[in-house]
Design a protein around this motif. Structure first.
Motif, short mmCIF file in Angstrom:
data_model
loop_
_atom_site.label_atom_id
_atom_site.label_comp_id
_atom_site.label_asym_id
_atom_site.label_seq_id
_atom_site.Cartn_x
_atom_site.Cartn_y
_atom_site.Cartn_z
N ASP A 199 0.83 -1.20 0.00
CA ASP A 199 0.00 0.00 0.00
C ASP A 199 0.87 1.25 0.00
O ASP A 199 0.58 2.23 -0.71
CB ASP A 199 -0.93 0.01 1.22
N LYS A 202 2.52 1.78 -3.47
CA LYS A 202 1.59 2.34 -4.46
C LYS A 202 1.39 3.84 -4.25
O LYS A 202 1.38 4.62 -5.21
CB LYS A 202 0.25 1.60 -4.41
N GLU A 203 1.27 4.24 -3.01
CA GLU A 203 1.08 5.67 -2.72
C GLU A 203 2.33 6.47 -3.07
O GLU A 203 2.24 7.58 -3.60
CB GLU A 203 0.70 5.86 -1.25
N GLY A 205 4.46 5.68 -5.36
CA GLY A 205 4.50 5.74 -6.82
C GLY A 205 3.64 6.84 -7.38
O GLY A 205 3.99 7.49 -8.37
N HIS A 206 2.49 7.11 -6.75
CA HIS A 206 1.59 8.16 -7.21
C HIS A 206 2.22 9.54 -7.09
O HIS A 206 1.84 10.46 -7.81
CB HIS A 206 0.28 8.14 -6.42
N TYR A 230 5.76 -2.33 -8.22
CA TYR A 230 4.62 -1.68 -7.58
C TYR A 230 4.71 -0.16 -7.72
O TYR A 230 3.73 0.52 -8.04
CB TYR A 230 4.56 -2.04 -6.09
N ILE A 231 5.90 0.38 -7.48
CA ILE A 231 6.10 1.83 -7.56
C ILE A 231 5.94 2.30 -9.00
O ILE A 231 5.26 3.29 -9.29
CB ILE A 231 7.50 2.20 -7.03
N SER A 234 2.48 2.37 -10.49
CA SER A 234 1.67 3.47 -9.96
C SER A 234 2.04 4.80 -10.58
O SER A 234 1.53 5.85 -10.16
CB SER A 234 1.81 3.54 -8.43
N GLY A 235 2.96 4.77 -11.56
CA GLY A 235 3.24 5.98 -12.31
C GLY A 235 4.60 6.61 -12.12
O GLY A 235 4.89 7.65 -12.72
N CYS A 236 5.46 6.02 -11.29
CA CYS A 236 6.79 6.60 -11.05
C CYS A 236 7.86 5.77 -11.75
O CYS A 236 8.01 4.58 -11.47
CB CYS A 236 7.07 6.66 -9.55
#
Length: 344
Positions: A199, A202-203, A205-206, A230-231, A234-236
């Motif tokens: 969790d 993911k955060e 990565g955002h 995971y990172i 999530s966009g990173c």
């Protein structure tokens, strides 16, 4: 699945092709190098055969990716990822981590204790050639009775040290509810104990900020790369992998530094790889030797603990170098890096 396009394909053809893939329910990650464009298909590709894409005259090759960590895989992204971090105070400070030309040194105390301590250490490591300042504001400690860090106050002191020296700061984020405090941090560190806190990954990565991800104490390389995935998912795409030692059956050092992971990760992944010799051994006199070995094996950087008074440090004084010892080490490391046509 990976699709490699031929050279000189027009942008219009690429976008039309991507549009057709998305219409089939697939997400597409585009990686453009100087001479190659690679499309990574994300989603259920079980009903898609690679051969069907060869019917397009601009497709060079298509193949399935066996690795579950698609975005972190070098197959997905053939060229090295360079994480560029520049100082908000002085654009000449910072580094391009993973550019193959430099070995970026991150240095500072295990934990931020006082303003004078962090500023003095920051000035010292900068004078010796460090490109980033590390320091823990929130500390994950094995014992609940150990110093847990200054928290938000520690972050403020790091920013004061950054203002004084210009060095970008690297510090550890431990929990999702701390994220608002890290908006002005240059590189967010995810520690070994949180490597599989999915969790949190993911955060982080955002946020889109550069992330220094440390390998867990008992995790395999595959698990390490899956955490990076995971990172990235999530966009990173600015992830720096950090080997800091793993648990083995022996205990003559704090951990066992897995130097062999560097060439393996450089082959398997496109992400930069750095080494933490301080946490790996936990013994001050061993740090210089492991640091030299890390440079020799091709690490993109090092993160080294430095304290101006290790005997009175509130955290990990036994593995921290003094500023004078760090300065001596930097002079030696410069020679090791020069052998590989790199600089510190």
């Amino acid at each position: 699945m990976i699709i490699v396009l031929k050279n000189n394909v027009t942008e219009e053809k690429i976008q039309n092709f991507i549009g057709g893939l998305k219409n089939r329910g697939l997400d597409v990650h585009v990686s453009k190098g100087e001479t190659t464009t690679v499309l990574g298909l994300i989603g259920d590709t079980s009903k898609v055969e690679p051969e069907e894409f060869l019917a397009y005259e601009f497709v060079e090759s298509a193949q399935r990716v066996k690795a579950a960590y698609k975005q972190a895989s070098r197959s997905f992204h053939p060229e090295d990822t360079v994480v560029s971090v520049r100082s908000k105070i002085d654009s000449t400070l910072g580094a391009d981590i993973g550019d193959g030309k430099t070995c970026s040194i991150i240095a500072g105390p295990c934990s931020v204790e006082t303003e004078s301590q962090i500023v003095d250490v920051a000035k010292a490591v900068k004078a010796s050639g460090a490109r980033f300042l590390r320091g823990g504001a929130f500390k994950p400690r094995t014992s609940p009775y150990s110093f847990q860090g200054l928290g938000a106050e520690g972050l403020d002191l790091l920013k004061i040290a950054r203002k004084e020296t210009g060095l970008p700061i690297v510090t550890e984020l431990m929990a999702i509810n701390q994220i608002p405090l890290f908006e002005d941090v240059d590189i967010i560190q995810v520690g070994a104990r949180n490597m599989q806190n999915f969790d949190l990954l993911k955060e982080v990565g955002h946020l889109g900020k550069p992330v220094l991800l440390k390998r867990g104490l008992a995790n395999t390389v595959k698990e390490f790369l899956m955490s990076a995935e995971y990172i990235m998912a999530s966009g990173c795409d600015k992830v720096i992998l950090c080997e800091r030692g793993i648990r083995t059956f022996d205990n003559y050092t704090r951990n066992c530094l897995d130097l062999s992971v560097v060439p393996f990760l450089k082959k398997e992944s496109h992400l930069p790889v750095i080494i933490d010799p301080s946490h790996a051994c936990g013994i001050r006199w061993m740090v210089p030797t492991l640091a030299k070995a890390a440079v020799a094996v091709g690490a993109d950087g090092l993160i080294i603990e430095v304290h101006n008074n290790p005997e009175k440090a509130l955290c990990d004084g036994e593995q921290s170098l003094t500023p004078a010892q760090f300065d001596d080490l930097m002079k030696v490391l410069a020679k090791y890096a020069a052998v590989e046509n790199r600089t510190l």
